[in-house]
Design an enzyme around this catalytic site. Structure first.
Site, PDB file in Angstrom:
ATOM      1  N   LEU A  60      51.716  31.768  69.655  1.00 11.67           N
ATOM      2  CA  LEU A  60      50.926  32.867  70.151  1.00 11.67           C
ATOM      3  C   LEU A  60      52.007  34.050  70.046  1.00 11.67           C
ATOM      4  O   LEU A  60      53.286  33.848  70.765  1.00 11.67           O
ATOM      5  CB  LEU A  60      50.108  32.767  71.505  1.00 11.67           C
ATOM      6  CG  LEU A  60      48.966  31.922  71.504  1.00 11.67           C
ATOM      7  CD1 LEU A  60      48.351  31.610  72.756  1.00 11.67           C
ATOM      8  CD2 LEU A  60      47.764  32.265  70.653  1.00 11.67           C
ATOM      9  N   ASP A  61      51.578  35.290  70.133  1.00 12.84           N
ATOM     10  CA  ASP A  61      52.662  36.527  70.085  1.00 12.84           C
ATOM     11  C   ASP A  61      52.815  36.388  71.606  1.00 12.84           C
ATOM     12  O   ASP A  61      51.876  36.165  72.689  1.00 12.84           O
ATOM     13  CB  ASP A  61      51.826  37.588  69.661  1.00 12.84           C
ATOM     14  CG  ASP A  61      51.900  37.737  68.100  1.00 12.84           C
ATOM     15  OD1 ASP A  61      52.374  37.094  67.577  1.00 12.84           O
ATOM     16  OD2 ASP A  61      50.983  38.655  67.629  1.00 12.84           O
ATOM     17  N   ARG A  62      53.926  37.125  71.816  1.00  5.83           N
ATOM     18  CA  ARG A  62      54.382  37.014  73.380  1.00  5.83           C
ATOM     19  C   ARG A  62      53.293  37.959  74.274  1.00  5.83           C
ATOM     20  O   ARG A  62      53.128  37.324  75.297  1.00  5.83           O
ATOM     21  CB  ARG A  62      55.599  38.024  73.470  1.00  5.83           C
ATOM     22  CG  ARG A  62      56.324  38.073  74.942  1.00  5.83           C
ATOM     23  CD  ARG A  62      57.640  38.869  74.813  1.00  5.83           C
ATOM     24  NE  ARG A  62      58.435  38.794  76.233  1.00  5.83           N
ATOM     25  CZ  ARG A  62      59.703  39.204  76.170  1.00  5.83           C
ATOM     26  NH1 ARG A  62      59.993  39.708  75.281  1.00  5.83           N
ATOM     27  NH2 ARG A  62      60.030  39.308  77.774  1.00  5.83           N
TER      28      ARG A  62
ATOM     29  N   ARG B 139      45.977  41.554  64.897  1.00  9.42           N
ATOM     30  CA  ARG B 139      46.329  43.014  65.381  1.00  9.42           C
ATOM     31  C   ARG B 139      46.250  44.003  64.067  1.00  9.42           C
ATOM     32  O   ARG B 139      45.690  45.012  64.152  1.00  9.42           O
ATOM     33  CB  ARG B 139      47.721  42.713  66.082  1.00  9.42           C
ATOM     34  CG  ARG B 139      47.922  42.077  67.271  1.00  9.42           C
ATOM     35  CD  ARG B 139      49.132  41.505  67.669  1.00  9.42           C
ATOM     36  NE  ARG B 139      49.928  42.622  67.885  1.00  9.42           N
ATOM     37  CZ  ARG B 139      51.245  42.674  68.227  1.00  9.42           C
ATOM     38  NH1 ARG B 139      51.848  41.468  68.327  1.00  9.42           N
ATOM     39  NH2 ARG B 139      51.765  43.878  68.599  1.00  9.42           N
TER      40      ARG B 139
END
Length: 325
Positions: free
Chosen positions: A141-143, A241
């Site tokens: 998962l992205d930060r 995104r």
């Protein structure tokens, strides 16, 4: 030095032979392994083996004497930091002997990198079972993304879960709070994405990869904001995104792709919307490595819920969100 005989355990069944060596002898190069296999110095049940061959429980792996000099993996910490261990325990949503699923908070990087002092990867030993090996990440998962993240505790689980994500039998549902309302209110986003510099972009280029995401608007505030359920069918970097930004509906708080709507974001924050990227991995459904299915849901973070309330968006409209996206 003597020849070693190693019995393949049940938790390493179906693991490729080259990946077994990568886990147990990371200092051994692929070329060196191929030479050992080609010359018959490594054998399975007395027979020559191939790098891509999958292991079976109970097989005897013959290792030549020089393997005793190979670099072994870094040792696991035996005394976890109590505060870190307790914090991780609070994040656990589901666990058994093979897997553990956590509710990753926004701001915690999954892996290290430039400017990252500490990551979830550094904490994985705290999630190990007594006497077990180091747990392994099987997806990311992205930060700044919060929500469900599943981690393998055994080699078998790592192999099976990695395959589930590769074959897209793992089903994911995300919630996003967007600046703008996607049109139509439900459908599928299909783009071709590629990396340019530090960002992913939509391009009609031979090197671009197809990205597909089903979506549904669960609620919206006029034309200015929406709560959107997203079910990605592919797993490209920054996929959700970039695709929402391409529809002129970037995610609120996205530090990379929401810049064109910075003024709208500032107005939302003045109205009570919280800071940070509003993308949450709500639910993950994946085949269990041994039997059955794992279905895990992560509670929506407090800051996300506060932003929904500030924008008069109903966060209770998707109790069965996997049927909505």
């Amino acid at each position: 030095m003597a020849v070693q005989q190693v019995t393949v355990g049940a938790d390493e069944a179906d693991v490729r032979l080259d990946r077994w060596f990568r886990r147990h002898y990371p200092g051994l190069s692929h070329g060196a392994l191929e030479k050992l296999l080609r010359t018959g110095q490594v054998r399975l049940d007395g027979r020559r083996a191939r790098a891509a061959q999958r292991l079976r429980a109970g097989e005897i792996l013959r290792l030549p004497p020089q393997m005793a000099m190979a670099v072994k993996p870094r040792p696991m910490r035996t005394t976890p930091d109590p505060a870190r261990a307790a914090y991780l325990r609070e994040l656990i949503l589901f666990e058994d002997a093979d897997v553990v699923a956590i509710n990753k908070p926004a701001g915690l990087a999954v892996q290290g990198g430039t400017g990252i002092r500490e990551s979830l990867d550094d904490w994985l030993p705290f999630l190990a079972r007594e006497g077990g090996g180091r747990p392994k990440l099987v997806h990311r998962l992205d930060r700044e993304t919060s929500g469900v993240l599943i981690i393998a505790r055994t080699a078998l689980a790592a192999t099976k879960l990695t395959e589930a994500f590769r074959l897209h039998t793992a089903k994911k549902v995300y919630w996003a709070l967007t600046l703008g309302v996607p049109k139509p209110l439900a459908g599928e986003m299909v783009h071709r994405l590629m990396k340019e510099g530090e960002q992913m972009v939509v391009r009609d280029h031979a090197d671009a990869q197809r990205a597909e995401t089903a979506y549904r608007v669960l609620d919206h505030a006029g034309r200015v904001a929406a709560l959107v359920a997203l079910a990605p069918k592919t797993g490209r970097t920054h996929q959700l995104r970039v695709q929402l930004a391409a529809m002129n509906c970037p995610i609120l708080g996205d530090p990379v792709y929401a810049e064109p709507k910075a003024e709208a974001a500032a107005a939302f924050h003045e109205s009570g919307a919280q800071k940070g990227m509003h993308l949450h991995a709500l639910r993950l459904t994946v085949p269990h490595p041994r039997k059955g299915v794992i279905a895990v849901e992560a509670p929506v973070p407090k800051a996300f819920r506060q932003s929904l309330s500030a924008l008069s968006l109903n966060g209770d409209t998707a109790a069965r969100v996997e049927d909505e996206a």
